[in-house]
Design a protein around this motif. Structure first.
Motif, PDB file in Angstrom:
ATOM      1  N   GLU A 195     149.333 -13.859 104.613  1.00  0.00           N
ATOM      2  CA  GLU A 195     148.141 -13.010 104.451  1.00  0.00           C
ATOM      3  C   GLU A 195     148.260 -11.744 105.290  1.00  0.00           C
ATOM      4  OE1 GLU A 195     145.297 -15.890 105.698  1.00  0.00           O
ATOM      5  OE2 GLU A 195     144.707 -16.395 103.641  1.00  0.00           O
ATOM      6  N   ALA A 196     148.838 -11.877 106.496  1.00  0.00           N
ATOM      7  CA  ALA A 196     149.038 -10.704 107.343  1.00  0.00           C
ATOM      8  C   ALA A 196     150.061  -9.760 106.721  1.00  0.00           C
ATOM      9  CB  ALA A 196     149.492 -11.139 108.739  1.00  0.00           C
ATOM     10  N   ALA A 197     151.099 -10.314 106.074  1.00  0.00           N
ATOM     11  CA  ALA A 197     152.085  -9.484 105.388  1.00  0.00           C
ATOM     12  C   ALA A 197     151.438  -8.690 104.263  1.00  0.00           C
ATOM     13  CB  ALA A 197     153.214 -10.356 104.837  1.00  0.00           C
ATOM     14  N   PHE A 198     150.457  -9.286 103.615  1.00  0.00           N
ATOM     15  CA  PHE A 198     149.729  -8.587 102.549  1.00  0.00           C
ATOM     16  C   PHE A 198     148.989  -7.375 103.117  1.00  0.00           C
ATOM     17  CE2 PHE A 198     146.053  -7.902  99.774  1.00  0.00           C
ATOM     18  CZ  PHE A 198     146.665  -7.888  98.531  1.00  0.00           C
ATOM     19  N   GLN A 199     148.405  -7.523 104.307  1.00  0.00           N
ATOM     20  CA  GLN A 199     147.732  -6.399 104.960  1.00  0.00           C
ATOM     21  C   GLN A 199     148.730  -5.297 105.301  1.00  0.00           C
ATOM     22  OE1 GLN A 199     144.360  -6.137 105.435  1.00  0.00           O
ATOM     23  NE2 GLN A 199     144.244  -8.044 104.263  1.00  0.00           N
ATOM     24  N   LEU A 200     149.931  -5.700 105.695  1.00  0.00           N
ATOM     25  CA  LEU A 200     150.976  -4.726 106.001  1.00  0.00           C
ATOM     26  C   LEU A 200     151.346  -3.943 104.747  1.00  0.00           C
ATOM     27  CD1 LEU A 200     152.625  -3.900 108.508  1.00  0.00           C
ATOM     28  CD2 LEU A 200     154.386  -5.519 107.777  1.00  0.00           C
ATOM     29  N   GLY A 201     151.352  -4.621 103.612  1.00  0.00           N
ATOM     30  CA  GLY A 201     151.618  -3.935 102.360  1.00  0.00           C
ATOM     31  C   GLY A 201     150.534  -2.949 101.999  1.00  0.00           C
ATOM     32  N   LEU A 202     149.286  -3.287 102.305  1.00  0.00           N
ATOM     33  CA  LEU A 202     148.172  -2.397 101.979  1.00  0.00           C
ATOM     34  C   LEU A 202     148.237  -1.080 102.742  1.00  0.00           C
ATOM     35  CD1 LEU A 202     145.125  -4.864 101.779  1.00  0.00           C
ATOM     36  CD2 LEU A 202     146.317  -3.714  99.883  1.00  0.00           C
ATOM     37  N   GLN A 208     150.256  -2.845 114.981  1.00  0.00           N
ATOM     38  CA  GLN A 208     148.841  -3.135 115.183  1.00  0.00           C
ATOM     39  C   GLN A 208     148.230  -3.843 113.975  1.00  0.00           C
ATOM     40  OE1 GLN A 208     147.340   0.830 116.249  1.00  0.00           O
ATOM     41  NE2 GLN A 208     146.821   0.037 118.267  1.00  0.00           N
ATOM     42  N   VAL A 209     148.554  -3.359 112.776  1.00  0.00           N
ATOM     43  CA  VAL A 209     148.013  -3.979 111.564  1.00  0.00           C
ATOM     44  C   VAL A 209     148.428  -5.442 111.484  1.00  0.00           C
ATOM     45  CG1 VAL A 209     148.171  -4.019 109.028  1.00  0.00           C
ATOM     46  CG2 VAL A 209     147.799  -1.857 110.224  1.00  0.00           C
ATOM     47  N   TYR A 210     149.716  -5.697 111.652  1.00  0.00           N
ATOM     48  CA  TYR A 210     150.199  -7.067 111.530  1.00  0.00           C
ATOM     49  C   TYR A 210     149.688  -7.937 112.668  1.00  0.00           C
ATOM     50  CZ  TYR A 210     153.377 -10.940 110.550  1.00  0.00           C
ATOM     51  OH  TYR A 210     153.889 -12.183 110.255  1.00  0.00           O
ATOM     52  N   ASP A 211     149.650  -7.389 113.893  1.00  0.00           N
ATOM     53  CA  ASP A 211     149.208  -8.168 115.048  1.00  0.00           C
ATOM     54  C   ASP A 211     147.724  -8.500 114.953  1.00  0.00           C
ATOM     55  OD1 ASP A 211     149.826  -9.322 117.651  1.00  0.00           O
ATOM     56  OD2 ASP A 211     148.530  -7.763 118.467  1.00  0.00           O
ATOM     57  N   ILE A 212     146.907  -7.506 114.571  1.00  0.00           N
ATOM     58  CA  ILE A 212     145.465  -7.763 114.428  1.00  0.00           C
ATOM     59  C   ILE A 212     145.218  -8.758 113.302  1.00  0.00           C
ATOM     60  CG2 ILE A 212     143.268  -6.712 113.764  1.00  0.00           C
ATOM     61  CD1 ILE A 212     144.184  -4.157 115.189  1.00  0.00           C
ATOM     62  N   ALA A 213     145.943  -8.598 112.193  1.00  0.00           N
ATOM     63  CA  ALA A 213     145.759  -9.514 111.065  1.00  0.00           C
ATOM     64  C   ALA A 213     146.181 -10.933 111.422  1.00  0.00           C
ATOM     65  CB  ALA A 213     146.551  -9.015 109.861  1.00  0.00           C
ATOM     66  N   ARG A 214     147.217 -11.085 112.211  1.00  0.00           N
ATOM     67  CA  ARG A 214     147.706 -12.426 112.559  1.00  0.00           C
ATOM     68  C   ARG A 214     146.758 -13.192 113.461  1.00  0.00           C
ATOM     69  NH1 ARG A 214     149.821 -15.919 112.102  1.00  0.00           N
ATOM     70  NH2 ARG A 214     151.779 -16.276 113.190  1.00  0.00           N
ATOM     71  N   ARG A 215     145.819 -12.494 114.074  1.00  0.00           N
ATOM     72  CA  ARG A 215     144.863 -13.186 114.932  1.00  0.00           C
ATOM     73  C   ARG A 215     143.926 -14.070 114.123  1.00  0.00           C
ATOM     74  NH1 ARG A 215     143.209  -7.781 118.442  1.00  0.00           N
ATOM     75  NH2 ARG A 215     145.326  -7.339 119.223  1.00  0.00           N
ATOM     76  N   THR A 216     143.728 -13.692 112.871  1.00  0.00           N
ATOM     77  CA  THR A 216     142.791 -14.452 112.033  1.00  0.00           C
ATOM     78  C   THR A 216     143.415 -14.891 110.707  1.00  0.00           C
ATOM     79  OG1 THR A 216     141.951 -12.374 111.081  1.00  0.00           O
ATOM     80  CG2 THR A 216     140.798 -13.260 112.999  1.00  0.00           C
ATOM     81  N   MET A 217     144.684 -14.517 110.447  1.00  0.00           N
ATOM     82  CA  MET A 217     145.294 -14.814 109.151  1.00  0.00           C
ATOM     83  C   MET A 217     146.636 -15.503 109.327  1.00  0.00           C
ATOM     84  SD  MET A 217     144.690 -11.143 107.227  1.00  0.00           S
ATOM     85  CE  MET A 217     143.106 -10.276 107.345  1.00  0.00           C
ATOM     86  N   ALA A 218     147.058 -16.188 108.260  1.00  0.00           N
ATOM     87  CA  ALA A 218     148.389 -16.778 108.213  1.00  0.00           C
ATOM     88  C   ALA A 218     149.420 -15.672 108.019  1.00  0.00           C
ATOM     89  CB  ALA A 218     148.462 -17.790 107.072  1.00  0.00           C
ATOM     90  N   PRO A 219     150.712 -15.956 108.281  1.00  0.00           N
ATOM     91  CA  PRO A 219     151.737 -14.911 108.162  1.00  0.00           C
ATOM     92  C   PRO A 219     151.775 -14.216 106.805  1.00  0.00           C
ATOM     93  CG  PRO A 219     152.629 -16.793 109.334  1.00  0.00           C
ATOM     94  CD  PRO A 219     151.266 -17.193 108.867  1.00  0.00           C
TER      95      PRO A 219
END
Length: 427
Positions: free
Chosen positions: A50-57, A37-48
């Motif tokens: 940036e989304a990976a950074f959210q996954l790290g958080l 969910q984190v990666y999928d939601i982040a990818r809707r508005t972010m580049a890969p």
């Protein structure tokens, strides 16, 4: 010489295994979906990246509570009935799962909600880990503890096999279903923990300074070379070799297998680990346990490297399975040495330090992998981590000769270090 009874002959241990399996099944079903969910939601508005950074958080959100609470939860596990600590933590996990089910049902899940729940799950795990770890040796005689650890690992790894795949399949059917299922499993866990009868109370001095007693746990780990070496080996090896943290990225953007494929990828290492634990349950390891543990960490790193370079689903699954086999080998030896080398009145505090290191290797490993992937890409991050894990195995073999000298579980080659303050008092 009379053969010791099997751990399954003890009703309290059977209840413990049920709790272990159900809680692990629920946790893994939730974790795989939260990561997706984190990666999928982040990818809707972010580049890969940036989304990976959210996954790290997400890893950071789960680790920070444990970091802040380590000394408190360890002291609590040596001071308060460990059964009730575990029961309370499981109820908190059930509440988190129910909350996520509600947000998924109403289609209102957001990144802030996921980060908040991840932090609360970190709090629950901070208390549950030391309590459950310190509880297990109270349920069976010391002579059969390695076998009991192997059986516990089977329950843990079986939950790790079924949980990720079930989470992926249930999420594909209905987004709220994996969280609702997890809620029910946590409640079953609570009932199983309620079935465990009274256990031996520790002899921790209730009149001593609590802060000094907390520090004693750190002191014990730091000066017990075999315990410190085993715990730190796991920390740095898994911290660097955190391939599983990158699985959402590999499933979506490298292997292109989607949410269901992610479930298979998450289940593969647990399948290898469960098979290894099953083997040890019937054929316990007896000789050269320390050297074999170090070798297993090296294999863990090598399997991580090959997985990082793979673009074939079958090869990736094989590498992850081998990774799980090596990891279970290391876990089995490490946990047996630590539990048999630690007195009962110290197990909560030592378990808390161990949980901090384990969570550091898992959650911080996820963060490190996510952040590194944001800088250099997921493949380079995974490969570099695998190489790092192999280097750690080589360095620890040199820096901690006590690990190489550990020949068996019958008589760990250590001497328990003296503590700064006395722990033993009148019962």
């Amino acid at each position: 010489m009379t053969k010791p009874p099997h751990p399954l002959r003890f009703p309290d241990y059977r209840a413990y295994l049920i709790a272990r399996f159900c809680s692990t099944l629920a946790q893994n079903a939730m974790v795989v979906v939260i990561g997706w969910q984190v990666y999928d939601i982040a990818r809707r508005t972010m580049a890969p990246k940036e989304a990976a950074f959210q996954l790290g958080l997400i890893g950071v959100a789960q680790f920070v509570p444990l970091l802040l609470l380590t000394l408190v939860v360890g002291w609590t596990a040596d001071r308060i009935d460990r059964r009730w600590i575990a029961r309370g933590a499981v109820l908190l996990e059930a509440g988190c799962a129910g909350t996520l089910a509600w947000f998924a049902w109403t289609n209102s899940t957001t990144l802030p909600i996921l980060f908040t729940i991840a932090a609360l799950l970190g709090v629950a795990r901070a208390f549950a880990g030391p309590a459950l770890g310190a509880l297990a040796p109270n349920l069976v005689p010391a002579a059969i503890l390695p076998t009991a650890i192997a059986l516990s690992s089977i329950a843990w790894q079986t939950g790790g096999i079924v949980g990720p795949a079930a989470g992926g399949y249930l999420y594909a059917h209905s987004h709220w279903l994996p969280f609702a299922t997890a809620t029910g499993l946590f409640l079953i866990t609570f009932l199983a923990l309620m079935a465990i009868g009274p256990i031996a109370r520790t002899t921790l001095d209730r009149g001593a300074n609590p802060w000094r007693q907390m520090i004693d746990g750190l002191h014990y780990v730091r000066h017990n070379r075999i315990v410190f070496g085993a715990i730190s080996l796991d920390l740095f090896a898994v911290l660097l070799g955190g391939a599983t943290a990158m699985l959402p990225i590999y499933a979506r953007d490298v292997l292109h297998v989607g949410a269901e494929g992610l479930g298979h990828l998450r289940a593969a290492p647990a399948f290898g680990a469960a098979a290894t634990a099953l083997w040890f349950a019937f054929r316990p390891l007896k000789q050269d346990v320390g050297v074999k543990m170090l070798a297993a960490v090296g294999v863990f790193g090598a399997a991580t490297v090959v997985f990082g370079l793979s673009t074939n689903m079958l090869l990736s699954l094989a590498c992850l399975m081998l990774l799980g086999i090596a990891d279970m080998f290391s876990v089995y030896v490490r946990q047996s040495l630590i539990q048999l080398s630690t007195p009962n009145e110290m197990r909560g505090r030592v378990g808390a330090v161990s949980s901090l290191f384990i969570s550091g290797s898992n959650e911080l490993g996820e963060a490190e992998s996510g952040f590194l992937a944001a800088l250099v890409g997921p493949v380079a991050a995974v490969v570099a981590g695998g190489v790092g894990a192999m280097l750690v195995a080589a360095l620890w073999s040199r820096w901690f000769p006590e690990l190489r000298a550990a020949r068996s579980f019958d008589a760990p080659p250590i001497e328990n270090p003296p503590l700064d303050t006395a722990q033993e008092t009148k019962p």
